[in-house]
Design a protein around this motif. Structure first.
Motif, PDB file in Angstrom:
ATOM      1  N   ASN A   5      38.584 125.534-104.177  1.00  0.00           N
ATOM      2  CA  ASN A   5      39.697 125.910-103.300  1.00  0.00           C
ATOM      3  C   ASN A   5      41.013 125.328-103.818  1.00  0.00           C
ATOM      4  N   ASP A  58      41.392 126.126 -94.232  1.00  0.00           N
ATOM      5  CA  ASP A  58      40.496 126.051 -95.400  1.00  0.00           C
ATOM      6  C   ASP A  58      39.041 125.802 -94.989  1.00  0.00           C
ATOM      7  N   HIS A  82      46.889 130.509 -95.929  1.00  0.00           N
ATOM      8  CA  HIS A  82      47.994 129.687 -95.409  1.00  0.00           C
ATOM      9  C   HIS A  82      49.302 130.476 -95.389  1.00  0.00           C
ATOM     10  N   HIS A 136      44.926 131.227-102.935  1.00  0.00           N
ATOM     11  CA  HIS A 136      44.510 131.451-101.540  1.00  0.00           C
ATOM     12  C   HIS A 136      45.606 131.068-100.539  1.00  0.00           C
TER      13      HIS A 136
HETATM   14 FE   LIG Z   1      44.074 125.586 -98.834  1.00  0.00          FE
END
Ligand SMILES: [Fe+2]
Ligand code: FES
Length: 364
Positions: free
Chosen positions: A172, A315, A183, A178
């Motif tokens: 991640n 997350d 986010h 991502h």
């Molecule tokens: Fe993140």
């Protein structure tokens, strides 16, 4: 069967533990271990107990008495840096050797000991060495950005537990594409999807870079750089084994030198608790602060709160769901790889090499 995170290069699912032993792991923030306390922590599936000696130096022992395996953290610390088992009162020194047996003639056999582990306090972190090789302090990764005393520069030293293997959390962090999705509006946005990715070797680790030009300023950065709508935005994240990451994140006026802008270092430290749970320690340290003291107080609160929200509420749920999917598939699946996976692919290669070296040397 416990199924772990994606494996090396091809991303195959691994069904064996991938814990590097001969490495420094971040166990606790310094401030989390008070003098006089016995603090239990499970690390690499081993129960440990941390405490401070009378001189304040940290120590760690196996949290399992040699007699009938009672957890030592339920006992107490006695004068002379001795830990007394709560059950029948055996006392252990910081080397792990039993130093007092209150029963019978008080005999102590050579086998009457618990394992001890080197612990070093550096950069506000207690680092523990879990391997059989002699601990080498020079290998503690550089987090000197945490040594600052500047007011409001450091956010709360925070932590969460993620119910997933530590490699999924590392994946991640080394693929920040991502941020535009998970986010959106906070750490990234749609305009940042089209970013340039760079990978550079960095000692025994690597640094992954990601930059976007003339993009709307992400929400978290707006108060740090007031009066700017569009900016150049960049991240570099340095990974060192097993899973210690230092992010440098910033924004500046479009076309100007990155150092003229502002941002923060993101400290991301992962410590595998078990194969499927990870202690995630994080904080941030601002660099080139351009706002005044009053704003800085508010920014400290906002950054602390928002980053925790991003990791814990955005997350972690996805990463934990990935873990469950992997477990449900029983190791029979391989991921499709994309260009954004360049960082994860490269760190896994280094991790795999280190794991194989340990195996060959009989240190695994
Ligand atoms: Fe993140
Ligand atoms: S279990 Fe520790 S002294 Fe008996």
């Amino acid at each position: 069967m416990t199924v772990l995170a994606s494996g090396v290069e091809a991303g195959k699912v691994s069904a064996t533990a991938r814990f590097l032993r001969n490495a420094w792991y971040p166990a606790l923030w310094s401030e989390e271990l008070a003098v006089g306390a016995l603090k239990p922590m499970t690390i690499l599936s081993q129960p440990l107990v941390f405490f401070r000696k009378e001189d304040g130096a940290p120590a760690a022992l196996m949290d399992r008495c040699s007699h009938r395996f009672a957890p030592l953290h339920m006992g107490k610390i006695l004068p002379g840096d001795r830990v007394q088992c709560p059950y029948h009162g055996l006392e252990f020194g910081t080397s792990g050797a039993c130093v007092r047996n209150p029963h019978g003639k008080g005999e102590i056999s050579a086998a009457n000991k618990v394992e001890n582990f080197p612990v070093v306090e550096k950069h506000r972190i207690l680092w523990i060495w879990m391997g059989a090789k002699p601990a080498d302090e020079a290998q503690i990764p550089d987090f000197a950005v945490l040594d600052t005393d500047a007011e409001f520069a450091i956010m709360k030293l925070d932590r969460i537990v993620v119910k997933a293997n530590y490699e999924l959390v590392t994946d991640n962090l080394l693929d920040l594409s991502h941020t535009s999705y998970l986010h959106d509006g906070i750490l990234g946005n749609a305009a940042m999807v089209d970013s340039e990715i760079s990978i550079k070797p960095d000692g025994d680790g690597l640094t992954v870079g990601r930059s976007s030009s003339n993009t709307p300023i992400p929400g978290l950065f707006a108060p740090l750089f007031p009066g700017h709508k569009n900016v150049d935005k960049w991240n570099t994240i340095r990974w060192s084994a097993p899973a210690n990451m230092l992010l440098r994140s910033g924004v500046c006026e479009h076309g100007s030198a990155p150092e003229s802008g502002t941002g923060y270092y993101g400290i991301h430290l992962l410590m595998p608790e078990t194969e499927t749970t990870t202690h995630y320690m994080f904080t941030a340290v601002r660099w080139n602060i351009l706002t005044d003291a009053e704003a800085n107080r508010t920014i400290r609160e906002t950054l602390t709160k928002t980053r925790r929200f991003a990791f814990e509420d955005q997350d972690a749920p996805v990463i934990e769901a990935q873990q469950l999917r992997l477990e449900a598939a029983g190791g029979a699946i391989s991921p499709v790889m994309l260009a954004i996976d360049a960082g994860p692919v490269r760190y896994k290669r280094i991790l795999q090499r280190r794991l194989e070296e340990e195996k060959q040397q009989g240190l695994a």
